[in-house]
Design an enzyme around this catalytic site. Structure first.
Site, short mmCIF file in Angstrom:
data_model
loop_
_atom_site.label_atom_id
_atom_site.label_comp_id
_atom_site.label_asym_id
_atom_site.label_seq_id
_atom_site.Cartn_x
_atom_site.Cartn_y
_atom_site.Cartn_z
N CYS A 50 -59.97 -55.75 -53.95
CA CYS A 50 -58.86 -54.88 -52.97
C CYS A 50 -57.79 -55.38 -53.01
O CYS A 50 -56.62 -54.30 -52.91
CB CYS A 50 -59.54 -54.74 -51.75
SG CYS A 50 -59.60 -56.39 -50.61
N CYS A 82 -22.00 -62.85 -33.05
CA CYS A 82 -22.16 -61.80 -32.28
C CYS A 82 -23.55 -61.00 -32.51
O CYS A 82 -23.76 -60.61 -31.57
CB CYS A 82 -21.05 -60.66 -32.48
SG CYS A 82 -19.16 -61.38 -31.77
N HIS A 106 -59.38 -57.60 -45.87
CA HIS A 106 -59.39 -56.43 -46.88
C HIS A 106 -58.03 -55.69 -46.90
O HIS A 106 -57.38 -55.48 -45.85
CB HIS A 106 -60.42 -55.13 -45.96
CG HIS A 106 -60.68 -54.07 -46.99
ND1 HIS A 106 -61.11 -54.17 -48.22
CD2 HIS A 106 -60.44 -52.74 -46.62
CE1 HIS A 106 -61.08 -52.91 -48.77
NE2 HIS A 106 -60.84 -52.14 -47.98
#
Length: 452
Positions: free
Chosen positions: A95, A294, A352
């Protein structure tokens, strides 16, 4: 029949010989010979049902072709790319590979140059050919790549790379990118950074390393996280990137610095390339000074790496006792605005990986085309829509079966990304695919548009 016994019997036990002929060997007094009709099967060892053979080389009836030449990404999404058995078919912990390649190639050509750039070595040349003709081209032309093609690619990558286990083990996307860019294709790094000492570093992926800011939003944007990281490390982009792979703050796969992170629909990099984009924060005149402190102190809500001021406003702002310790810098030669657009997001949950992709929406259907067609829902406010890809969305046949990939529509996701204020206040009511995106985002793909 000759039997070997569990315990000794003496006599008539022997060691496997009968009438001077050895039929088998066993310890003394453990063998016994008798007529077959006097024997019966041990009930403890009754026959088990024969298990069907597990077919490891069958990935289902749907096949993908090998397509030579060059195939461009689709101009817009169509029903051919949506549904079951679409995308890249997963197999054996793939995957991470499927999701990364889908985000890199399915709907954008930003990385296409690695498909044709000259490479050294026969194996690497074969990998390039397989990636182009067996993966990218069928993915774009047919909307599907079979696991048999991916298995060949993984086996070849394993032979070429020093990374062990590419053929069947779970890996991380950054490991894959390093193998592809550095070991196989040996291409120039995607990103070049310059620090305050003017030293240059080159990387393929920008990993945001930050401590959690107690004053930050509960759902920070990637624009804010990237800018705070650059300011904290005194970094700038040495060259303007065409592709920015941005990894959100995490520690491993499980620990997340923030419960949710919103991938900004756009990134403005003007202030991160050594200059200031825009005008004086106070009076809108041309800026001559910029102040990183800043920005760090969050006193002024500005989306770049330093707050820009004209000379007079800079003097006025820093006359305040709380800001007298700030060290404003020159803002000469400001960089023009560089706009990076979000094209894909790689997500992870319980090891996954899945992918969200931003794609051009189809043109409006004429009346005769509407009947019987599959509708794809673009945003009413944008020419783009989103799809969700999972290479292992379903499975057919259990242990001896195969995975079924799926690509699903994500209606109105573009609207949610373009309206972060609404998402922040209504995320509990957002659709599940939106919640998953902001909860599991790991790697954001940004591609550059022309200077704005």
């Amino acid at each position: 029949a000759g039997l070997e016994l569990e315990e000794e019997i003496s006599p008539p036990g022997n060691n496997g010989m009968y009438e001077g002929v050895r039929y088998f060997t066993c310890p003394p007094f453990r063998a016994l010979f008798c007529y077959l009709h006097d024997c019966s099967k041990d009930r403890r060892f009754e026959e088990m049902p024969v298990q069907p053979e597990i077919k490891t080389n069958y990935f289902g009836p749907k096949e993908s072709p090998v397509i030579e030449g060059k195939v461009d990404p689709p101009k817009y999404i169509s029903p051919m790319y949506i549904g079951r058995s679409r995308g890249i078919q997963g197999n054996k912990n793939s995957c991470y590979l499927d999701a990364t390649l889908y985000g890199m190639f399915a709907f954008t050509n930003t990385m296409d140059y690695i498909l044709s750039t000259p490479v050294d070595g026969h194996i690497n040349q074969t990998i390039q050919k397989i990636l182009r003709e067996s993966v990218v081209n069928p993915l774009r032309e047919c909307g599907f790549v079979g696991a048999d093609h991916m298995r060949i690619l993984r086996d070849l990558m394993s032979k070429s790379s020093t990374l062990v286990g590419l053929e069947d083990e779970e890996k991380e996307p950054e490991e894959l990118l390093n193998v592809l860019f550095t070991e196989i294709f040996n291409i120039k790094p995607l990103l070049s950074f310059r620090d305050g000492a003017n030293e240059i570093s080159h990387v393929n992926l920008c990993q945001i390393l930050l401590e959690r800011d107690p004053h930050s939003s509960t759902m920070p944007h990637t624009q804010d996280l990237l800018t705070r990281y650059f300011v904290s490390q005194n970094l700038f982009f040495h060259t303007q990137p065409d592709l920015l792979l941005l990894q959100v703050p995490r520690s491993g796969k499980d620990f997340k610095l923030y419960d949710t992170v919103l991938p900004s629909a756009e990134l403005q990099l003007g202030g991160l390339c050594g200059g200031v984009w825009g005008s004086c924060y106070i009076c809108n005149k041309k800026p001559f000074m910029k102040c990183p402190q800043c920005y760090i102190n969050q006193e002024f809500k500005h989306k770049y790496s330093a707050v820009p001021y004209c000379a007079s406003c800079c003097t006025l702002v820093h006359s305040h006792p709380d800001r007298q310790s700030h060290v404003p810098e020159s803002a000469t030669n400001p960089t023009r605005g560089i706009r990076m657009v979000l094209s894909a997001v790689l997500c992870i949950h319980t090891s996954h990986y899945v992918t969200y992709c931003r794609v051009p929406a189809p043109p409006p259907l004429v009346p005769e085309e509407i009947a019987g067609s599959s509708t794809i829902s673009p945003s009413p406010h944008s020419p783009y829509c989103w799809v969700f890809f999972d290479s292992m969305a379903d499975r057919e046949g259990g242990m001896g079966g195969y995975n079924i990939p799926q690509v699903a529509e994500c209606p109105q996701l573009e609207d949610w990304l373009q309206n972060p204020a609404k998402l922040l206040h209504e995320k509990d009511r957002a659709p599940d695919f939106v919640k998953r995106l902001i909860s599991d985002a790991l790697l954001c793909f940004y591609i550059r548009e022309k200077d704005t």
